[in-house]
Design an enzyme around this catalytic site. Structure first.
Site, PDB file in Angstrom:
ATOM      1  CE  LYS A  46      -9.309 -41.514  -0.809  1.00 19.83           C
ATOM      2  NZ  LYS A  46      -8.081 -40.693  -0.726  1.00 19.83           N
ATOM      3  N   GLY A  47     -11.337 -46.031  -5.626  1.00 24.54           N
ATOM      4  CA  GLY A  47     -10.996 -46.404  -6.998  1.00 24.54           C
ATOM      5  C   GLY A  47     -12.143 -46.497  -7.976  1.00 24.54           C
ATOM      6  CG  ASP A 107      -4.980 -57.699  -5.912  1.00 25.39           C
ATOM      7  OD1 ASP A 107      -4.504 -58.550  -6.658  1.00 25.39           O
ATOM      8  OD2 ASP A 107      -4.267 -56.982  -5.189  1.00 25.39           O
ATOM      9  NE  ARG A 169      -7.304 -42.275  -5.730  1.00 24.09           N
ATOM     10  CZ  ARG A 169      -7.361 -43.500  -5.193  1.00 24.09           C
ATOM     11  NH1 ARG A 169      -7.861 -44.483  -5.886  1.00 24.09           N
ATOM     12  NH2 ARG A 169      -6.927 -43.731  -3.972  1.00 24.09           N
TER      13      ARG A 169
END
Ligand code: PRP
Length: 187
Positions: A46-47, A107, A169
């Site tokens: 979702k980021g 990441d 968010r």
């Protein structure tokens, strides 16, 4: 209060806006005069949603959007490189699609590394990658995105799409979370 859980602002609203403008201009330049095909921004849920929405409004090149949701299988992921696909691209033929995968953060590098391979295997005309944030110190797989907003240190960041336990968010900036926020000692 949400903001009280932020130890410091790492990337300001203004810098995020400048990053989006710079990346959109580069994508416009890179896809100028290409011979046919559809430019597709593929947001990884979702980021990426906030960054994707801003990027869409800054791009001058006509484009379409798609979404995928993937996650690690857990322990086996490191050896197989496999990710679990929860939501796949909602079209069967990618043969005329020039795909820009849009992420909020890289990441370990596993997600984008896997997706580039997967989308090419699905027959995409071209695949490149874009991320707002990059944590190169966390890399487990050698991977470099084509469009990188900003490298950041290995800190627990939230906001502008990034979450901790689905919270934060909605913050308009990227901030470093206070340890109290995830150790449970916050009021
Ligand atoms: C985050 C981020 C990337 C991925 C990057 O997603 O949005 O998709 O991790 O990590 P990697 O480089 O180690 O693969 P997350 O699983 O937190 O899901 P979310 O976007 O729904 O919060």
């Amino acid at each position: 209060m949400t903001d009280s859980m932020i130890a410091k602002v790492l990337v300001t609203e203004r810098e995020i806006d400048e990053i989006g403008t710079r990346i959109a201009a580069r994508i416009d330049e890179d896809f100028k005069g290409r011979d046919g095909g559809r430019l597709v921004l593929l947001g990884i849920l979702k980021g990426s949603v906030v960054f994707l929405g801003d990027l869409m409004r800054k791009l001058k090149t006509p484009h379409e959007i798609e979404f995928m949701k993937v996650s690690s299988y857990g322990a086996g992921t490191k050896t197989t490189g496999q990710l679990k696909i929860h939501l796949d691209v909602m079209r069967s033929d990618l043969g005329d699609c020039d795909i820009v995968v849009v992420e909020d953060i890289i990441d370990s590098g596993r997600t984008l590394s896997y997706l580039v391979k997967y989308l090419k295997e699905r027959g995409a005309r071209s695949v490149c990658t874009c991320t707002l944030l990059d944590k190169p110190s966390r890399r487990e797989i050698d991977f470099t995105a084509d469009y990188i907003g900003r490298e950041i240190p290995d800190e627990f960041v939230v906001g502008y799409g990034l979450d901790y336990d689905e919270k934060y968010r909605m913050l308009p900036y990227v901030g470093v979370l206070t340890p109290e926020a995830y150790t449970g000692s916050a009021k």
